[in-house]
Design a protein around this motif. Structure first.
Motif, mmCIF file in Angstrom:
data_model
loop_
_atom_site.group_PDB
_atom_site.id
_atom_site.type_symbol
_atom_site.label_atom_id
_atom_site.label_comp_id
_atom_site.label_asym_id
_atom_site.label_seq_id
_atom_site.Cartn_x
_atom_site.Cartn_y
_atom_site.Cartn_z
ATOM 1 N N ARG E 101 -13.919 -4.485 -63.253
ATOM 2 C CA ARG E 101 -14.569 -4.365 -61.957
ATOM 3 C C ARG E 101 -13.671 -3.789 -60.882
ATOM 4 O O ARG E 101 -12.464 -3.683 -61.046
ATOM 5 N N THR E 102 -14.309 -3.417 -59.773
ATOM 6 C CA THR E 102 -13.558 -3.085 -58.569
ATOM 7 C C THR E 102 -13.918 -4.125 -57.524
ATOM 8 O O THR E 102 -14.847 -4.911 -57.712
ATOM 9 N N PHE E 103 -13.168 -4.112 -56.445
ATOM 10 C CA PHE E 103 -13.298 -5.204 -55.489
ATOM 11 C C PHE E 103 -13.723 -4.708 -54.121
ATOM 12 O O PHE E 103 -13.423 -3.584 -53.725
ATOM 13 N N GLN E 104 -14.399 -5.600 -53.428
ATOM 14 C CA GLN E 104 -14.901 -5.214 -52.118
ATOM 15 C C GLN E 104 -13.762 -4.950 -51.137
ATOM 16 O O GLN E 104 -13.725 -3.931 -50.482
ATOM 17 N N ASN E 105 -12.843 -5.902 -51.038
ATOM 18 C CA ASN E 105 -11.659 -5.664 -50.220
ATOM 19 C C ASN E 105 -10.582 -5.184 -51.167
ATOM 20 O O ASN E 105 -9.896 -5.983 -51.777
ATOM 21 N N VAL E 106 -10.436 -3.904 -51.262
ATOM 22 C CA VAL E 106 -9.571 -3.277 -52.258
ATOM 23 C C VAL E 106 -8.462 -4.212 -52.751
ATOM 24 O O VAL E 106 -7.681 -4.733 -51.966
ATOM 25 N N ALA E 107 -8.446 -4.435 -54.038
ATOM 26 C CA ALA E 107 -7.432 -5.331 -54.599
ATOM 27 C C ALA E 107 -6.508 -4.550 -55.517
ATOM 28 O O ALA E 107 -6.364 -4.875 -56.685
ATOM 29 N N LEU E 108 -5.910 -3.520 -54.967
ATOM 30 C CA LEU E 108 -4.940 -2.772 -55.774
ATOM 31 C C LEU E 108 -3.612 -3.493 -55.742
ATOM 32 O O LEU E 108 -3.370 -4.368 -54.916
ATOM 33 N N PHE E 109 -2.736 -3.075 -56.634
ATOM 34 C CA PHE E 109 -1.393 -3.642 -56.623
ATOM 35 C C PHE E 109 -0.567 -2.799 -55.675
ATOM 36 O O PHE E 109 -0.120 -1.708 -55.998
ATOM 37 N N LYS E 110 -0.366 -3.342 -54.490
ATOM 38 C CA LYS E 110 0.159 -2.558 -53.375
ATOM 39 C C LYS E 110 1.498 -1.899 -53.654
ATOM 40 O O LYS E 110 1.774 -0.808 -53.194
ATOM 41 N N GLY E 111 2.333 -2.606 -54.392
ATOM 42 C CA GLY E 111 3.678 -2.078 -54.568
ATOM 43 C C GLY E 111 3.759 -0.995 -55.640
ATOM 44 O O GLY E 111 4.797 -0.363 -55.796
ATOM 45 N N LEU E 112 2.693 -0.812 -56.379
ATOM 46 C CA LEU E 112 2.751 0.152 -57.470
ATOM 47 C C LEU E 112 2.162 1.501 -57.044
ATOM 48 O O LEU E 112 1.340 1.576 -56.156
ATOM 49 N N THR E 113 2.587 2.532 -57.749
ATOM 50 C CA THR E 113 2.029 3.845 -57.458
ATOM 51 C C THR E 113 0.656 3.956 -58.100
ATOM 52 O O THR E 113 0.249 3.100 -58.892
ATOM 53 N N THR E 114 -0.021 5.037 -57.762
ATOM 54 C CA THR E 114 -1.339 5.285 -58.350
ATOM 55 C C THR E 114 -1.249 5.246 -59.875
ATOM 56 O O THR E 114 -2.028 4.566 -60.549
#
Ligand SMILES: Nc1ncnc2c1ncn2[C@@H]1O[C@H](COP(=O)(O)OP(=O)(O)OP(=O)(O)O)[C@@H](O)[C@H]1O
Ligand SMILES: Nc1ncnc2c1ncn2[C@@H]1O[C@H](COP(=O)(O)OP(=O)(O)OP(=O)(O)O)[C@@H](O)[C@H]1O
Ligand SMILES: [Mg+2]
Ligand SMILES: [Mg+2]
Lengths: 358, 268, 313, 416, 273
Positions: E101-114
Motif C-alpha cells: 500500500r501507499t499512505f495518506q500522509n506520505v510514509a517514505l523512509f526519509k533518510g533514504l534516497t529514492t
C-alpha cells in the motif's frame, strides 16, 4: 572543478554501488590508508601514537557500533560503555582461560558475548521507543557495571577487581600487555578497525542496513511492508554490541593494559554517543570524524599549553578544556545538526560546483 | 489595484547554504485580495510562503536577496511571532496539528497572540465551529487521532483564531472531500468579503483556485513564469491544457491520457 | 529464601519497615524534585534537558558561594535566582534558538554540551572543594524527631520533612500554573511541533525563557535540599541520573508523574536494597531503579502518566 | 641550572576534587619550599608539573604518557585505579611508582614489584590496626568472638582491597563481618546502607571511603544514632572536611592516620614563610595549611625528597634519573632523628623501605574528632605483620601468574 | 516495458482468475473509544478491478485500509482473502500475502534516497544470509544487482530517474507520492491499496498517476483499491465505487450509479460537477 565525476562512466550497477564510485575518492582513501599505515608509525611520536591515535581508533570502533544502532536503526542507547565492558571482560576471561589461542582471535570473539548481552537488553525495544528506550539501555549500563564489580569470577577473583591484558604476541612480535610497543598495538588496532569498518559498510549498504533504516525512518510503514520489527531491531542490537564489545576488548588489550569496572561507566557511553552525534548519525565517515574530535581534541587542548610552554594551573587547563569541548559541541550542533558527515558532504558539493556558489 | 498589503520583491532563497530554490520571485497581494500561487510540485510555492512568514530559518533556509514588505514594512528579520501579531499567519502544508492537544486546544493555541480577552476568543471559537461543524463534534479528541481532513480543518480554524488580516494558505484543498474544498473556499471568500482578510494561497487545485482568486502567479522551478488576472489565466491556452485539463475538445478523461508530452510554451 | 526471608524480616520489625519506607519516601521526593526540572523543560520544548543535574549543583554553589563572599543568606537566594534567570536567557539565546525544529536527540546532545560548559565554568569559579549548605541561615530545621512506634523508634530528620513538604508544594504549584492556562497550552503545543507553534505565533523565545527559569528555580530548591542533606559538590551531579528512571516511569510530560514516579522508585529502591539487595551482594540500588522503571514501561510504554504515543498512518 | 622533573598527577576537578585539592597543594608546596629555601635538593632544583587526572584511569594514563618522555623521576598516581593501570607500564618502562598507603597492597613485595612502592603501610596493614584497636577496646582480640564488625566501603577496587584480610581475620578471631558497599553514584545518598546498619546494629563500624562519601557517611551515622566512638575510618576518611559537616553529631568519630595534624612543624612553617606568604601557593586560606589531607600531600613529597637525597648519596650523581630514583626509594630510611632534622619531628613514624618490603608495615595511630578538630586518640599501633605478610605474598604470586610472563626481578638491591 | 513483474508471483493456495472475489470484508466494525470509525461494513474487491473507496473526511476510509492490511484489528467482522478467512494477523504478514500500500500522509523512509526506498520495497524478496551480507560479494552482490535491475525498471516506468539518488525527505510532495507508488510496486503486490495517491498533485501529475495505475492493472492484473477525493479521477478510472459516510456504507456500485445516488450527493459530493 577538482572534484567532479564528469568523464567517469559507470558501466554496471556494481560500479554504481561501490563504496567510492568517484575516482578522486578512491585516490583519497588510498592516501589516507598510506598515511595511517606508514607515515603515522614512522613519524608519529610515541605520545601521539599511544595517547591520541590508539584510543581514537578504538573509540571509532565503538562509535561505529553505536552508529549502527542509533544512526542506522534509530534506537538510542546509553549503555555503550557497559557493552564495551562485556567485550573487555569476555576477552580477559577467554585470553586467560585459553592462553594458547592467538589473542586477536579472542578480541574478535569477545564481541559475540556483548552481542548476546546486547540482544537481551534490546528485547524491550519492541515496545519501548525513543528516549524511553534509553532507560532500558541505562538499566543495562548500571546492571552490567554492577556485575563487573560483584561477580568475582569475571576478574578471576582479583582482589583489586581489575582486569589486565596478558602479554601475547603475533608472529613473534609482542602486541598486548606491558612492553608491547605502541607501533605494534597501533597497527593491530588499525587493521582490526579497517577490516570491521569494511564489514560495517557492507552491512549497512545491503539488505540488512536498509531494513534498519526503514525501521528508523518509519517503523509502521516498514512493518506494513513485511519487515518484522523485533528480529530487525535485535539484529541491530547484536551487530552494534559486537562492534562495541570488540572496541572494549581492544581498549583493554591495546590501550590501557589494565582496567577496572569504573572505566566502563556512563561517561564512556556518553562520550561515544557524542562521537556519533557530532560525527553524524548514519554515517561511517562521521564516526571517524566524531571520534577524532571527541577523543583527540581534549587531549590536544589539554596538552597544548604544556607543549607551547604556557604555564597554566593544570586544573584550570582541565576546566577550560571541559568548557571548550562543551562549547564546541553546542557550536557544531548549531552549525550543522547532522554532524561532520554533512559538513563533509556540503564541502564536497561546493568543490563539485566550484567556482560557482551553487 | 489598491495599496498592496504584501509585496515580495525579487527574493532568492537558499536551503542548507547550497540549494538555491527561489531565483528571484516577486509578487504582490493587494489589500483585500485573494491571490493564488500555482505551479507544479517543487516549484517553490511552499518556500515562498515560508519566506514570507519567516518559518524558513527553522528549516535551515534563508532569504539571501530581495525584500518582503508587509503593510509597507520590511519583515524579513521579524520573528514569526511578531508577524502573527501584525496580522499575517500561515497555514502550513501538511496540516501540522498539535497531536497531543485536543481539537479545541489546538484552536485555542491560534489565539495565543491575542489580548482581547476570553469572551472575544470564545466568540471566535464558536464562529470557527460554525464554519466547521465536524470540529465541534470532535472537539475533545486528540488532534493526532482525527482524520486527515479533520486535521486540515483544525489547521485552518486555528489560523482564523488569530484574527489575521492576511492568511497564507498552503494547499488548503489537499486531501479534502470535494464538498469541503468548496466549503473552505467559500469561507475564504466570506472572510475576504465580510472581514477584509487578504489571502495568498498556494494551490495545486488550479480549477478551484482560479475560480476564487482574483489574481494568479504561476511558478516554475523557482521563477514566476506567468501572472495575470484569474480570469485571464483561465483563458490562457497553456493553463487550460496543463492546469485545468480542458483542451479544445472539452475535458479529457483520465483514462485516455496519452503518453506524449507537449512542451510548455513558456519553457521553450 | 529470597521469597520468604525478607517478608519475615519486615514482619518481625515493623517499626524498621516504617523507617525504610520513610527513607524511601524522602529520597523519592528528592528524586522527584530533580525530575520535575526535567519535566518542565521537556513539556515545554520537547528538550530532554540533561543539564538539570548540573543546574542543581550550579544553583547551590552560587548560593553558597555568594554567602561565603559575605552576602546575607536571603539576598544570596535572590541573587542566585537572578543568576538562574540569566542562565535561562543565555541558554535560550545561544543554544535553543538556533536549534529550533531539530530532532530530540540533537537537543539532548546540546544540553549535554551545556552540562560540560557548566561543569567547567562552575569548577573554575567556585573550585572543586565541597561546600556546606547554609541550611541554618535559611532557617531549615536540622533536628531529628524520634517517634516511638511498636516498641522502637522511627527517626525522622526535620530536614527530610522539610524537603518533602517543599517538594509537594512545589509540584502542586507548578501543576496548577502550567495546566489549563494559556501558557500551559502553548507549552504543550511547542513540545508537539516547533514549526507549527511558530506558525501560529507562539513565541518560542518567551516560552523557553519561562520554562528554563522555572527549571532554574526548581534546581535551586533541589540544590538547597540535597545540599543540606550531604554537601554541595560536583559529586551531586551524578544523582541527576537517578532522576531519569523516575522521569521515564512517571512519563516525560507529567508533573504529577514526576512525584508518583519518584515515590515508586524511592520506596521500591529502598525496600529492594534493604530486604533483598543483601541476599544478592548488595549495592543493587545502582540499577534497581532502572529495572523498576523498565518493568513498568513494558506495560505502559509512555510511562504512567505520559501522553500516549500517537501511532497512525 | 640542574634540575630533576617530577610530574604530579592530581585531581582538582570531578567528584573527588574535595580530597584531591589539599593533597595536590601539599605536595606542591613542600617542593616549592625546598626550592625556595634550600635551592632544591643537593643543589638540584625540583621541577614539578601538575597533570589533571580527575581521578579517572583514562586521564591518568594520558598524563603518564604525556610526561614520561620528559624524564619523569617517579609517578604518584593518587588513585588506586590509575596505580593499577600504571604498574605494568611503569615496570616495563622502568619508572618508579610511589603509591603512598594506597594502590595495590601486594606491591609491597619488592621482589615482585621492584618499581612500585607503597610506604608507609598497606591497606591490609591499616585494617589490621583497626581490628587491633577494636580488640583492645573490647578487652582482647579473643573477646571479638561473636561480635559483628560492619565494613562500609566505596564500591570500587579501592574500597574492596581490604576485604580478603577482613574475612581472614574474621575467621581467625570468630567475629562476623557485615558489608555495606556504597556505589560511586550513591556516595551522597547512603540512607540504605545506614538503614541496614541501624538494623544489623554491628558492634563496630569500619569505613573505607573517599571524597564525598565520607562526610555523608558521618552525617548518616550520626542520624541513625550509631555510637561515633565505635566508628573507625581509614586514613583517607579522616580529613576535617569529612567530619565537620556532621556538626556536633560527628563528635567521637575515629580514623586511622599516619601523619600529624596541624602546622606546628618548622618545615610546615617554612612553607608558610617561603611559599604561602610569597603568594606562590594555590592554597587560599592559611588555615588549610596543616589540615589532614594537606599534610598527606606534604608527607608524600617528603618521601620523594628523601628518596632523591638517598639516590644522590648512593649514586654520587647530582642529577639523578628514574633508575637512580628507584634505588633511592628502595634504600629510603627516615629515622626519627632525620624527621627532626628536616623540621618534621613527630610528624610521622620513622619509615624504612627495603628491597624485600616496599611498604614497611609501619605504625599508625587513631585520631578522634572532638567536634572542631582532630585529636590523637591512641599510641602508634603496629600492624599485624604476621597476618598480612602471607596474604601479600600470595596476592603477589597471583598477580604474576595472571600477568605471565611477568618479568623476574633483575634489579640489584642497593647496598646501604 | 513492464518486465519487472515477470518472476515468481507467489504461488498462492489457488490462483484467482480475473473477476473472481479476491478480498471480501463482512460486517467490519471498528471503534476507538467512543468513535465508531467503521460500522458493520461489507464489500468485496474482485481480482483485477480498480475499486474506489470514497467518502467525506473522517468517514473511515483509511481505517478500512488499515483493517485490510492488519494494522488495525476490527472488533467485529470477517475478512476473507483469496478464499481464506483471516482473523487477527500481524501487519507484516499482509505484505507477505501480497498486499502492499501507499499512505495518506506520505510514509517514505526519509533518510533514504529514492533508489533505496524502492529497494526497501524488495526487502521481503531478498534473503541472502548475514555472512554474505558482511562481505558483500558472491550471492549478496548478485542478489543486490538483480534487484537493483528490477528497481531501475520501476524507476524508468515512473519516470523518476532524475531523483534516483536524492534523499526523499526533501522531494516535493508529488514526487514523494510517486516514489511511494514505486515502493509499493516493488513488492509485486497482488492487491495494491492506494490512499489518496493524487492529493496535492496538479493536473499533469494526476494524469501521469492515473496512467501508472491503469498500466499496472492492465499489465499484470494487479487489483487496486483506491481512496481518492478527486471525483474526476475516481469516476474515470475506477470500475466500482464504495461510499462510506462516518462509518457506514451508503452506496456501492459503478461510478455512474454512485454519482447519481442522492445520499452520496448529500453526504459527499455536494454540488454536482
Ligand atoms: N528544507 C529543505 N532543504 C532543502 N531543500 C528543500 C527544503 N525544502 C524544500 N526544498 C526543495 O525546494 C524546492 C521547492 O520546494 P517547495 O516545497 O517550496 O515546493 P512546492 O512548490 O511547495 O511543491 P509542492 O507542491 O510539492 O508542495 C524543492 O525542489 C524541494 O526539494
Ligand atoms: N488510531 C485511532 N485512534 C482514534 N481514532 C482514530 C484512529 N484512527 C482513526 N480514528 C478516527 O476514525 C475516524 C475515521 O478516520 P479515517 O482516517 O479512517 O478517515 P478517512 O476516511 O481516511 O478520512 P480522510 O479522508 O480525512 O483521510 C476519524 O474520526 C478518526 O479520527
Ligand atoms: Mg508545497
Ligand atoms: Mg484517510
Amino acid at each position: 572543478m577538482f572534484y567532479r565525476e564528469a568523464g567517469q562512466f559507470k558501466t554496471g550497477y556494481a560500479d554504481d554501488m561501490a563504496v567510492f564510485p568517484i575516482r578522486q575518492d578512491r585516490i583519497g582513501i588510498a592516501v589516507i590508508l598510506a598515511i595511517a599505515y606508514l607515515a603515522v608509525p614512522m613519524f608519529g611520536s610515541p605520545f601521539f601514537v599511544s595517547t591520541i591515535m590508539i584510543p581514537m581508533l578504538i573509540l571509532t570502533m565503538a562509535a561505529i557500533g553505536l552508529n549502527i544502532l542509533t544512526g542506522y536503526a534509530g534506537l538510542i542507547s546509553l549503555g555503550t560503555g557497559a557493552f564495551m565492558g562485556v567485550g573487555a571482560y569476555a576477552c580477559f576471561k577467554l585470553a586467560t582461560a585459553f592462553p594458547d589461542v592467538n589473542v586477536l582471535v579472542w578480541v574478535l570473539a569477545s564481541g559475540f558475548f556483548s552481542a548476546a548481552i546486547g540482544v537481551v537488553f534490546g528485547l524491550p525495544s519492541l515496545r519501548i521507543k525513543g528516549l524511553y528506550l534509553a532507560v532500558a539501555t541505562l538499566a543495562a549500563q548500571f546492571f552490567l557495571q554492577w556485575c563487573f564489580v560483584r561477580i568475582g569470577w569475571l576478574t578471576n577473583y582479583s582482589s583489586s577487581g581489575s582486569i589486565e591484558a596478558a602479554r601475547r604476541s603475533l608472529f613473534g612480535v609482542q602486541i598486548t600487555g606491558p612492553g608491547a610497543s605502541e607501533t605494534a598495538r597501533y597497527l593491530c588496532v588499525l587493521t582490526l578497525l579497517v577490516a570491521l569498518t569494511w564489514i560495517a559498510s557492507n552491512i549497512v549498504r545491503g539488505r540488512i542496513g536498509r531494513k534498519w533504516m526503514m525501521v528508523r525512518d518509519m517503523d509502521i510503514a516498514a512493518e506494513l511492508m513485511g519487515v518484522r520489527l523485533l528480529p530487525t531491531k535485535l539484529l541491530a542490537f547484536a551487530v552494534s554490541s559486537y562492534f562495541c564489545g570488540v572496541a572494549g576488548a581492544m581498549l583493554l588489550f591495546f590501550h590501557y593494559g589494565s582496567m577496572e569496572s569504573i572505566a566502563f561507566n556512563i561517561e564512556l557511553s556518553f562520550q561515544v554517543l557524542f562521537m556519533v552525534i557530532i560525527g553524524g548519525l548514519g554515517s561511517l565517515i562521521g564516526s571517524y570524524l566524531g571520534a577524532g574530535f571527541i577523543a583527540a581534541l581534549p587531549v590536544v587542548i589539554k596538552f597544548a599549553p604544556q607543549i607551547l610552554g604556557i604555564e597554566l594551573p593544570s586544573a584550570v587547563v582541565d576546566q577550560v578544556t571541559v568548557m571548550i569541548i562543551g562549547g564546541l559541541i553546542i557550536f557544531f550542533l548549531i552549525v550543522e545538526p547532522h554532524g561532520f558527515a554533512r559538513l563533509w558532504q556540503i564541502g564536497k558539493q561546493k568543490l563539485r560546483v566550484w567556482p560557482f556558489p551553487y | 489595484m489598491s495599496d498592496p498589503i504584501l509585496a515580495v520583491n525579487n527574493i532568492e532563497v537558499i536551503y542548507d547554504h547550497v540549494i538555491l530554490v527561489l531565483k528571484g520571485v516577486s509578487l504582490t497581494v493587494p489589500k483585500g485580495g485573494i491571490v493564488a500561487i500555482l505551479g507544479a510540485n517543487g516549484a517553490g510555492k511552499t518556500t515562498t510562503l515560508k519566506a514570507i512568514s519567516n518559518l524558513l530559518h527553522a528549516e535551515r533556509g534563508e532569504v539571501t536577496k530581495g525584500d518582503i514588505l508587509f503593510k509597507g514594512e520590511a519583515v524579513q528579520d521579524r520573528s514569526p511571532n511578531e508577524l502573527v501579531r501584525r496580522g499575517c499567519i500561515q497555514v502550513m502544508e501538511g496540516r501540522h496539528c498539535f497531536g497531543h492537544l485536543t481539537v479545541e486546544e489546538n484552536l485555542l493555541t491560534g489565539a495565543f497572540t491575542r489580548t482581547d480577552g476570553r469572551a472575544a476568543i470564545r466568540a471566535d471559537l464558536e464562529k470557527v465551529y460554525g464554519f466547521f461543524p465536524r470540529l465541534k463534534v470532535r472537539r475533545q479528541s486528540q488532534a493526532g487521532y482525527t482524520s486527515g481532513g479533520e486535521q486540515q480543518m483544525v489547521a485552518i480554524g486555528r489560523a482564523l483564531m488569530s484574527r489575521p488580516d492576511m492568511i497564507l494558505l498552503d494547499e488548503p484543498s489537499m486531501g479534502l472531500a470535494p464538498q469541503i474544498v468548496e466549503e473552505i473556499f467559500e469561507i475564504v471568500r466570506r472572510l475576504n468579503a465580510s472581514e477584509g482578510v487578504s489571502f495568498l494561497l498556494a494551490e495545486q487545485n488550479t480549477n478551484v483556485a482560479l475560480r476564487y482568486a482574483t489574481y494568479g502567479y504561476i511558478l516554475e522551478s523557482g521563477r514566476v513564469v506567468l501572472d495575470g488576472d484569474a480570469k485571464a489565466l483561465r483563458e490562457n491556452e497553456d493553463v487550460k491544457e496543463f492546469y485545468l485539463g480542458v483542451a479544445a475538445a472539452g475535458r479529457k478523461s483520465f483514462k485516455d491520457v496519452k503518453h506524449y508530452k507537449r512542451r510548455k510554451r513558456w519553457l521553450a | 529464601m529470597v521469597l520468604v526471608e525478607p517478608f519475615a524480616r519486615m514482619a518481625t520489625n515493623p517499626a524498621f519497615l516504617v523507617q525504610v519506607i520513610w527513607e524511601g519516601f524522602v529520597s523519592g521526593v528528592l528524586y522527584a524534585l530533580i525530575a520535575l526540572g526535567f519535566v518542565l523543560i521537556f513539556k515545554a520544548s520537547g528538550v530532554f534537558n540533561f543539564a538539570q543535574g548540573i543546574m542543581v549543583v550550579f544553583a547551590a554553589l552560587t548560593l553558597v558561594g555568594l554567602h561565603e563572599a559575605g552576602v546575607p543568606a536571603w539576598v544570596a537566594v535572590a541573587l542566585a535566582l537572578v543568576v538562574m534567570y540569566v542562565l535561562a536567557v543565555g541558554v535560550e539565546r545561544i543554544v535553543l534558538r538556533p536549534l529550533v525544529n531539530q530532532p530530540d536527540i540533537i537537543l539532548l546532545m546540546a544540553t549535554i554540551g551545556l552540562t560540560r560548559v557548566l561543569v567547567g565554568f562552575g569548577e573554575l569559579v567556585f573550585g572543586g572543594e565541597p561546600k556546606v549548605m547554609i541550611a541554618n541561615e535559611l532557617g531549615i530545621p536540622s533536628g531529628v524527631w524520634r517517634i516511638p512506634l511498636f516498641d522502637r523508634v522511627v527517626v525522622i530528620k526535620l530536614i527530610d520533612l522539610t524537603a518533602a513538604i517543599v517538594a509537594i508544594v512545589m509540584v502542586a504549584g507548578l501543576a496548577f500554573f502550567f495546566s489549563r492556562t494559556r501558557i500551559g497550552r502553548a507549552l504543550r503545543a511547542v513540545a508537539d511541533d516547533h514549526q507549527a507553534a511558530l506558525s501560529v505565533g507562539i513565541s518560542l523565545e518567551q516560552i523557553w525563557v519561562i520554562v528554563w527559569f522555572a527549571a532554574g528555580i526548581v534546581a535551586l530548591v533541589t540544590g538547597i535540599m540535597w545540599g543540606a542533606r550531604s554537601d554541595v559538590s560536583f559529586a551531586l551531579e551524578i544523582i541527576a541520573l537517578k532522576a531519569l528512571p523516575v522521569l521515564i516511569l512517571g512519563g516525560f510530560t507529567s508533573v504529577p508523574g514526576a512525584i508518583v514516579g519518584g515515590l515508586i522508585i524511592g520506596i521500591g529502591e529502598k525496600i529492594g536494597e534493604i530486604y533483598w539487595g543483601r541476599l544478592i551482594g548488595g549495592g543493587i540500588e545502582s540499577w534497581l531503579a532502572y529495572m523498576i522503571a523498565l518493568l513498568f514501561l513494558l506495560f505502559r510504554p509512555q510511562g504512567l502518566f505520559g501522553e500516549k504515543i500517537i501511532e497512525r498512518v | 641550572e640542574d634540575s630533576v622533573y617530577i610530574p604530579l598527577l592530581t585531581y582538582r576537578t570531578g567528584a573527588f576534587a574535595g580530597s584531591g585539592i589539599p593533597i595536590a597543594d601539599g605536595m606542591h608546596d613542600y617542593f616549592k619550599m625546598l626550592n625556595a629555601r634550600d635551592g632544591g635538593i643537593g643543589g638540584v632544583k625540583i621541577v614539578t608539573e601538575e597533570c589533571e587526572t580527575g581521578y579517572t584511569a583514562q586521564k591518568g594514563v594520558e598524563c603518564y604518557e604525556a610526561t614520561k618522555a620528559k624524564g619523569a623521576l617517579v609517578y604518584n598516581p593518587w588513585s588506586t585505579g590509575i596505580t593499577l593501570a600504571l604498574i605494568p607500564k611503569a615496570t616495563q618502562e622502568k619508572i618508579p611508582v610511589l603509591s603512598m598507603a594506597y594502590g595495590l597492597s601486594a606491591a609491597a613485595m619488592g621482589k615482585t614489584f621492584p618499581w612500585v612502592f607503597n610506604p608507609p603501610l598497606t591497606y591490609w596493614d591499616g585494617l589490621s590496626v583497626a581490628i587491633k584497636y577494636v580488640g583492645d577496646k573490647s578487652g582482647g582480640l579473643d573477646k571479638l568472638k561473636g561480635k559483628t564488625i560492619g565494613f562500609i566501603y566505596l564500591d570500587a577496587p579501592y574500597g574492596k582491597e581490604p576485604i580478603p584480610l577482613l574475612e581472614g581475620l574474621a575467621k581467625d578471631y570468630g567475629f562476623k563481618v557485615a558489608k555495606y558497599p556504597v556505589p560511586a553514584d550513591k556516595m551522597q545518598d547512603q540512607s540504605s546502607q545506614w538503614l541496614n546498619v541501624q538494623q544489623d546494629n554491628p558492634d563496630w563500624m569500619v569505613m573505607w571511603g573517599w571524597g564525598a562519601m565520607n562526610p555523608t557517611a558521618v552525617k548518616e551515622a550520626a542520624k541513625v544514632g550509631y555510637p561515633m566512638d565505635k566508628f573507625i575510618g581509614v586514613w583517607w576518611s579522616g580529613s576535617e572536611d569529612d567530619a565537620r559537616p556532621a556538626g556536633p553529631g560527628g563528635k567521637g568519630y575515629l580514623t586511622l592516620n599516619f601523619t600529624a595534624t596541624g602546622a606546628d612543624f618548622p618545615a610546615v612553617q617554612d612553607i608558610v614563610k617561603h611559599v604561602f606568604d610569597k603568594g606562590n601557593s594555590s592554597v587560599k586560606e592559611k588555615s588549610k595549611i596543616g589540615e589532614v589531607n594537606y599534610n598527606k600531600g606534604v608527607y608524600n613529597s617528603v618521601l620523594m625528597a628523601e628518596a632523591i637525597r638517598t639516590a644522590q648519596k648512593i649514586t654520587g650523581k647530582k642529577v639523578i634519573n628514574a633508575a637512580d630514583m628507584r634505588l633511592g626509594l628502595e634504600a629510603l630510611e627516615i629515622s626519627e632523628a632525620r624527621f627532626k632534622e628536616i623540621g618534621l619531628g613527630g610528624f610521622a613514624a620513622p619509615v624504612k623501605v627495603t628491597c624485600d618490603d616496599h611498604s614497611g608495615a609501619h605504625a599508625v595511630y587513631l585520631q578522634q574528632w572532638n567536634g572542631t578538630k582532630w585529636v590523637k586518640a591512641s599510641d602508634w599501633i603496629a600492624p599485624m605483620k604476621d597476618k598480612v605478610r602471607p596474604l601479600l605474598e600470595k596476592d603477589a604470586s597471583d598477580y604474576t601468574a595472571k600477568n605471565a610472563p611477568w618479568p623476574a626481578r633483575s634489579e640489584d638491591c642497593p647496598k646501604s | 516495458m513492464m518486465a519487472f513483474v515477470d518472476t515468481g508471483r507467489r504461488a498462492g493456495p489457488k490462483p484467482i482468475a480475473a473477476g473472481e472475489v479476491l478480498l471480501e470484508v463482512e460486517g467490519i466494525s471498528l471503534a476507538f473509544g467512543g468513535v465508531k470509525a467503521l460500522n458493520s461494513i461489507s464489500f468485496d474487491i474482485r481480482k483485477g478491478e480498480v475499486r474506489a473507496i470514497i467518502g467525506p473526511n473522517g468517514a473511515g476510509k483509511t481505517s478500512m485500509l488499515n483493517v485490510i492490511n492488519g494494522f488495525y484489528h476490527p472488533q467485529h467482522g470477517r475478512i476473507t482473502y483469496r478464499g481464506e478467512v483471516r482473523r487477527r494477523q500481524r501487519p507484516d504478514t499482509a505484505a507477505q500475502q501480497g498486499i502492499s500500500r501507499t499512505f495518506q500522509n506520505v510514509a517514505l523512509f526519509k533518510g533514504l534516497t529514492t533508489l533505496e526506498n524502492i529497494m526497501a520495497g524488495r526487502a521481503l524478496k531478498m534473503n541472502v544470509g548475514f555472512f554474505w551480507q558482511c562481505l558483500r560479494v558472491g550471492p549478496a552482490l548478485n542478489e543486490e544487482i538483480a534487484h537493483r535491475r528490477k528497481v531501475e525498471e520501476i524507476i524508468d516506468f515512473l519516470e523518476i530517474e532524475h531523483i534516483r539518488k536524492v534523499p526523499v525527505g526533501k522531494l516535493p510532495y508529488g514526487l514523494k507520492k510517486r516514489v511511494e507508488l514505486g515502493r509499493a510496486l516493488a513488492q509485486e503486490p497482488e492487491l495494491l491499496l492506494l490512499d489518496e495517491p493524487m492529493a496535492g498533485m496538479n493536473l499533469e501529475e494526476k494524469e501521469d498517476m492515473s496512467r501508472f495505475i491503469l498500466d499496472v492493472r492492465e499489465q499484470f492484473g494487479t487489483t487496486i483499491a483506491l481512496i481518492e477525493h478527486d471525483m474526476g479521477v475516481v469516476m474515470d478510472i475506477s470500475d466500482r465505487v464504495v461510499v462510506l459516510d462516518y462509518g457506514r456504507k451508503i452506496a456501492d456500485g459503478t461510478p455512474d450509479e454512485v454519482q447519481k445516488n442522492q445520499d452520496v450527493i448529500d453526504a459527499y459530493l455536494g454540488v454536482q460537477h
